[in-house]
Design an enzyme around this catalytic site. Structure first.
Site, PDB file in Angstrom:
ATOM      1  N   SER A   1      33.142  38.572  31.146  1.00 33.90           N
ATOM      2  CA  SER A   1      33.892  39.539  31.966  1.00 33.90           C
ATOM      3  C   SER A   1      35.301  39.592  31.409  1.00 33.90           C
ATOM      4  CB  SER A   1      33.936  39.024  33.406  1.00 33.90           C
ATOM      5  OG  SER A   1      34.886  39.747  34.172  1.00 33.90           O
TER       6      SER A   1
ATOM      7  N   TYR B   1      36.454  32.916  40.423  1.00 31.53           N
ATOM      8  CA  TYR B   1      35.652  33.667  39.443  1.00 31.53           C
ATOM      9  C   TYR B   1      36.283  33.611  38.054  1.00 31.53           C
ATOM     10  CZ  TYR B   1      33.077  37.633  37.435  1.00 31.53           C
ATOM     11  OH  TYR B   1      32.302  38.438  36.639  1.00 31.53           O
TER      12      TYR B   1
HETATM   13  C1  8X3 Z   1      33.837  41.866  36.758  1.00 26.20           C
HETATM   14  C2  8X3 Z   1      35.139  42.424  36.366  1.00 26.20           C
HETATM   15  O1  8X3 Z   1      37.643  42.603  36.867  1.00 26.20           O
HETATM   16  O2  8X3 Z   1      36.142  42.367  38.779  1.00 26.20           O
HETATM   17  O3  8X3 Z   1      33.455  40.798  35.991  1.00 26.20           O
HETATM   18  O4  8X3 Z   1      36.576  40.509  37.355  1.00 26.20           O
HETATM   19  S1  8X3 Z   1      36.417  41.929  37.389  1.00 26.20           S
END
Ligand code: 8X3
Length: 248
Positions: free
Chosen positions: A131, A144
């Site tokens: 990502s 994340y």
């Molecule tokens: C998804 C993109 O920018 O929401 O992996 O992290 S973001």
């Protein structure tokens, strides 16, 4: 003639499902793995592939999945995701544990199970879908972004540790893609999920799948190490261009 085998994790929806379809279209026999077996089976029926249940959080499930696939030339580590959107000080440890497990350990588990097969193929390709969160940080996203940074670090280390082996390592780092990603992040809250893409044109899962298939079909000496894919309307994780809603 036998088609080369491509394995796709997280293949029941989104980027995984689209990648399965595109790889089948360029000549692979695709093995689709995900927890939602019925959805994988529907896609497998459509593309002449194989669906096998896979929960990357469960080592026994990964071992059984790999045992059912005798050979593989391509592995697309796509399973992953985000849960929650809070300041780090308000972190929910269960959500963080899930994100680190699924994005980092899950990807490592599947990779370890398939690496010998990729190498045996004589021209293996390991694709990991990270990502832009693997390259950037953003507020409320530390659970994340830290997991994706770690996943990228593992992927790039594997690249170095396999120099000289017949296997390529491709990292695909998408920005905004309209899939179930935001719905999962916001615990099924469709309004919040829709808000993420309001006023801009996000990528589709097919846009990313096309790039994955391109990387996987280059000649054996060409390694597309890192491909960052963003919508035109997205400059970075924290900066986008949004059109105002049309007056009705
Ligand atoms: C998804 C993109 O920018 O929401 O992996 O992290 S973001």
């Amino acid at each position: 003639m036998d088609r080369p085998v491509a394995v796709v994790t997280g293949a029941s929806s989104g980027i995984g499902a689209a990648t399965a379809r595109v790889l089948a279209g360029v000549g692979f026999h695709v093995v689709l793995g995900a927890r939602r077996l019925e959805r994988c089976q529907e896609i497998a029926d459509e593309i002449g592939g194989t669906a096998i249940a896979l929960d990357v959080l469960d080592p026994d499930s990964v071992a059984a999945f790999a045992a059912a696939v005798p050979a593989a030339r391509v592995l697309v580590n796509n399973a992953g995701g985000a849960k929650g959107f809070e300041p780090a000080m308000a972190a929910d440890e269960d959500q963080w544990r899930w994100m680190w497990e699924v994005n980092v350990l899950g990807m490592l588990r599947v990779t370890r199970a398939f690496m010998p097969k990729l190498i045996d193929s004589g021209d293996g390709v390991l694709v990991t879908v990270t990502s832009i969160a693997a390259l950037e940080l953003y507020d409320n996203g530390a659970g994340y972004t830290s997991a994706k940074h770690a996943q990228s670090a593992v992927h790039r280390t594997l690249r170095a540790e396999h120099l000289g082996q017949p296997v390529r390592f491709v990292e695909i780092a998408p920005g905004m893609v309209e899939t179930e990603f935001s719905l999962v992040r916001f615990g099924g809250d469709a309004e919040k999920a829709d808000h993420v893409y309001a006023g801009l044109t996000p990528l589709t899962a097919e846009d990313v799948a096309d790039v994955i298939a391109f990387a996987a079909t280059r000649p054996a000496h060409v390694d597309l190490d890192l491909i960052v894919v963003k919508p035109r309307d997205q400059h970075s994780a924290m900066r986008t261009f949004r059109r105002p809603p049309a007056l009705s």
